[in-house]
Design an enzyme around this catalytic site. Sequence first.
Site, PDB file in Angstrom:
ATOM      1  N   GLU A  81     -26.863 -33.963  11.464  1.00 50.80           N
ATOM      2  CA  GLU A  81     -27.269 -34.631  12.697  1.00 50.80           C
ATOM      3  C   GLU A  81     -28.781 -34.661  12.769  1.00 50.80           C
ATOM      4  OE1 GLU A  81     -25.957 -32.426  16.121  1.00 50.80           O
ATOM      5  OE2 GLU A  81     -26.574 -30.508  15.275  1.00 50.80           O
ATOM      6  N   ARG A 108     -19.675 -29.709  29.231  1.00 53.89           N
ATOM      7  CA  ARG A 108     -20.307 -29.097  28.055  1.00 53.89           C
ATOM      8  C   ARG A 108     -21.168 -27.907  28.461  1.00 53.89           C
ATOM      9  NH1 ARG A 108     -23.970 -32.684  24.094  1.00 53.89           N
ATOM     10  NH2 ARG A 108     -25.328 -32.625  25.926  1.00 53.89           N
ATOM     11  N   LYS A 144     -25.276 -25.797  23.085  1.00 51.96           N
ATOM     12  CA  LYS A 144     -26.544 -26.466  23.426  1.00 51.96           C
ATOM     13  C   LYS A 144     -27.520 -25.430  23.982  1.00 51.96           C
ATOM     14  CE  LYS A 144     -28.225 -30.880  25.247  1.00 51.96           C
ATOM     15  NZ  LYS A 144     -28.574 -31.422  23.911  1.00 51.96           N
ATOM     16  N   TYR A 155     -29.007 -25.567  27.997  1.00 49.87           N
ATOM     17  CA  TYR A 155     -29.587 -26.659  28.773  1.00 49.87           C
ATOM     18  C   TYR A 155     -28.736 -27.908  28.642  1.00 49.87           C
ATOM     19  CZ  TYR A 155     -31.334 -29.147  24.647  1.00 49.87           C
ATOM     20  OH  TYR A 155     -31.414 -29.859  23.481  1.00 49.87           O
ATOM     21  N   LEU A 181     -23.670 -30.665  17.151  1.00 47.16           N
ATOM     22  CA  LEU A 181     -23.399 -30.662  18.580  1.00 47.16           C
ATOM     23  C   LEU A 181     -22.480 -31.836  18.915  1.00 47.16           C
ATOM     24  CD1 LEU A 181     -24.193 -29.431  21.410  1.00 47.16           C
ATOM     25  CD2 LEU A 181     -25.891 -31.265  21.528  1.00 47.16           C
ATOM     26  N   ARG A 222     -37.010  -6.087  29.134  1.00 54.38           N
ATOM     27  CA  ARG A 222     -36.782  -6.603  27.788  1.00 54.38           C
ATOM     28  C   ARG A 222     -35.956  -5.637  26.958  1.00 54.38           C
ATOM     29  NH1 ARG A 222     -38.336  -7.277  22.537  1.00 54.38           N
ATOM     30  NH2 ARG A 222     -38.513  -9.449  21.844  1.00 54.38           N
ATOM     31  N   HIS A 275     -32.646  -6.197  23.760  1.00 52.75           N
ATOM     32  CA  HIS A 275     -31.807  -7.172  23.082  1.00 52.75           C
ATOM     33  C   HIS A 275     -30.407  -7.258  23.673  1.00 52.75           C
ATOM     34  CE1 HIS A 275     -35.050  -7.050  20.161  1.00 52.75           C
ATOM     35  NE2 HIS A 275     -34.507  -8.074  19.517  1.00 52.75           N
TER      36      HIS A 275
END
Length: 287
Positions: A182, A52, A149, A33, A207, A100, A102
């Site tokens: 952070e 990014r 992120k 995101y 990050l 579903r 993995h």
Amino acid sequence: MPRIAYVNGAYVPHSEAAVHVEDRGYQFADGVYEVCEVRHGFIVDLSRHLDRLDRSLKELRIGWPMSRAALIHVIREVLRRNRVRNGLFYLQVTRGVARRDHVFPAKDTPPSLVVTAKRTDAAAIAKKNAEGIAAITVPENRWDRVDIKSVGFLPNVLARQKAKELGAQEAIFVDADGTVKEGAATNVWIVDGDGTLRTRPAEHGILRGITRTTLMDVAKPLGLKVEEKAFSVEEMFAAREVFITAATSICFPVVSVDGKTIGNGHPGSIAQNIREAFFDIAEKTLI
């Protein structure tokens, strides 16, 4: 006026926006995101945010949901439809919808894209800047790839909740050796005794914040020295100023950590000067 969201090709009422039950972002946190500030009708640092995003997608081997130009068009349209001139937009890309399992789904599975926007409370932001915020420290317990992120944010959620329960607004992750990493949703800075701005290097363990990067550009014309150098919790307690940076807050002064007063207990002048100069120097993209 009702909010509008973009979900996989359609602009829909925010209250009706939904993703499939087998979207991999929902089931595996298999997505990334970005959050970007909007001020005075301009998107702040859009190029760096999209750069990014590109890196995060590549690290997780997720394809772009559309071209960069098309995504910028969608972002602008969401902002226009929501009449956001001061606020933020949020975009999320996941590996898409699949049975579903993995392992990655078939290569032709299209990524999912959601874009939302909202106005922010200018009065609340001004109050935090004027008064400063409190923070707590918490042991580092996140996965090693926090440079991506991703939407896998549960340790950050629990840390922020602990901060709230203790009357603070941010939680700061700390390594086992006492080195500051952070915040749960921010980068952390100190102003040391020499007046130098210090923040942990972003090669590993944190990050690489977009606001963090732009702040380095802002510091130069202000005559401020910046060092990417790790610091300990004790150095943070002894700092002249502590502040946190993020796209949604730019630069919030931290006046106490773990109940210990930072500096004189009031927001410092360096954080204030950076915040006031930030918008003039940051990249601005017209909505």
